[in-house]
Motif scaffolding. Sequence first.
Motif, PDB file in Angstrom:
ATOM      1  N   SER A 102       0.831  -1.208   0.000  1.00  0.00           N
ATOM      2  CA  SER A 102       0.000   0.000   0.000  1.00  0.00           C
ATOM      3  C   SER A 102       0.859   1.249   0.000  1.00  0.00           C
ATOM      4  O   SER A 102       0.575   2.220  -0.711  1.00  0.00           O
ATOM      5  N   ILE A 105       2.524   1.829  -3.468  1.00  0.00           N
ATOM      6  CA  ILE A 105       1.567   2.378  -4.428  1.00  0.00           C
ATOM      7  C   ILE A 105       1.258   3.844  -4.108  1.00  0.00           C
ATOM      8  O   ILE A 105       1.245   4.700  -5.001  1.00  0.00           O
ATOM      9  N   LYS A 106       1.023   4.140  -2.840  1.00  0.00           N
ATOM     10  CA  LYS A 106       0.708   5.510  -2.436  1.00  0.00           C
ATOM     11  C   LYS A 106       1.870   6.459  -2.765  1.00  0.00           C
ATOM     12  O   LYS A 106       1.656   7.572  -3.273  1.00  0.00           O
ATOM     13  N   GLN A 109       2.114   7.305  -6.415  1.00  0.00           N
ATOM     14  CA  GLN A 109       1.139   8.341  -6.763  1.00  0.00           C
ATOM     15  C   GLN A 109       1.683   9.728  -6.412  1.00  0.00           C
ATOM     16  O   GLN A 109       1.486  10.686  -7.157  1.00  0.00           O
ATOM     17  N   VAL A 140       3.240  -1.040 -10.577  1.00  0.00           N
ATOM     18  CA  VAL A 140       2.297  -0.789  -9.493  1.00  0.00           C
ATOM     19  C   VAL A 140       0.987  -1.539  -9.726  1.00  0.00           C
ATOM     20  O   VAL A 140       0.405  -2.113  -8.800  1.00  0.00           O
ATOM     21  N   ASP A 141       0.520  -1.571 -10.969  1.00  0.00           N
ATOM     22  CA  ASP A 141      -0.722  -2.276 -11.288  1.00  0.00           C
ATOM     23  C   ASP A 141      -0.603  -3.779 -11.073  1.00  0.00           C
ATOM     24  O   ASP A 141      -1.612  -4.454 -10.816  1.00  0.00           O
ATOM     25  N   SER A 147      -8.080  -4.936  -4.843  1.00  0.00           N
ATOM     26  CA  SER A 147      -8.600  -3.761  -5.541  1.00  0.00           C
ATOM     27  C   SER A 147      -9.241  -2.758  -4.582  1.00  0.00           C
ATOM     28  O   SER A 147      -9.140  -1.547  -4.785  1.00  0.00           O
ATOM     29  N   ARG A 150      -6.580  -0.596  -3.197  1.00  0.00           N
ATOM     30  CA  ARG A 150      -6.131   0.343  -4.232  1.00  0.00           C
ATOM     31  C   ARG A 150      -7.107   1.516  -4.367  1.00  0.00           C
ATOM     32  O   ARG A 150      -6.695   2.669  -4.503  1.00  0.00           O
ATOM     33  N   GLU A 151      -8.385   1.208  -4.347  1.00  0.00           N
ATOM     34  CA  GLU A 151      -9.397   2.257  -4.474  1.00  0.00           C
ATOM     35  C   GLU A 151      -9.333   3.228  -3.307  1.00  0.00           C
ATOM     36  O   GLU A 151      -9.465   4.442  -3.485  1.00  0.00           O
TER      37      GLU A 151
END
Length: 210
Positions: A102, A105-106, A109, A140-141, A147, A150-151
């Motif tokens: 997490s 990914i964050k 971004q 990252v995907d 999911s 991710r959302e």
Amino acid sequence: MYLTAALISQVHASPLLESSGESEDFLGTTEDPSDAAVLNLEPLALFIWNIAMEQQKQQLCDYFLMCNGSASSLEIYRMDLPQIRKRDKCFQENFQKKKCLSKIIKKFQEYKKYLLFVRQWIKHDSRQVDAMLSSTKILVDLLPLESHIRERIAQQDKSNGAAFIQEQSSKKDWDKQVAIHVILKNFVLYMESTVRVVRFIKFIPTTVSL
């Protein structure tokens, strides 16, 4: 998936350089490569890391004429950029898979606005920066994270990329190039940590609870 395969095919297997400080190595992973359910993302992560390294070196040489890689005179310039820290639970001691992925990914971004700024103002060909951005998006995907998590991360993203780019773009060329150097340097460290994470989770059996 074709693009992913094409990118991975460009990577030659090579060990990541020893790191220090916040980006310390994982120690003593339990290797069990028989677990075919775990996607090997290490070549793609290494590909991105290599591009970032080369862009950093080329920019130092092209703009600052520091072609020997020494940038000690630029060390005074700092920016508060995302990094993988011990508190993100990405190291072997107290490793927590969901929290770690997490955070990766964050923080990507958060990096996007900085890398878009690099692409806009870097002096040499920006196509390698495009490759770095698109490849990191693919990586990252493909990270094994649910999911709904991710959302939630996407909803928490409050970064104002346009405002940052506009603010930095109004500065003198020297300041913009210094910012590019600092961004690339920190992104290399971020990717260094990310490579170690994907290398680590590759060898974690699916039966292990994380």
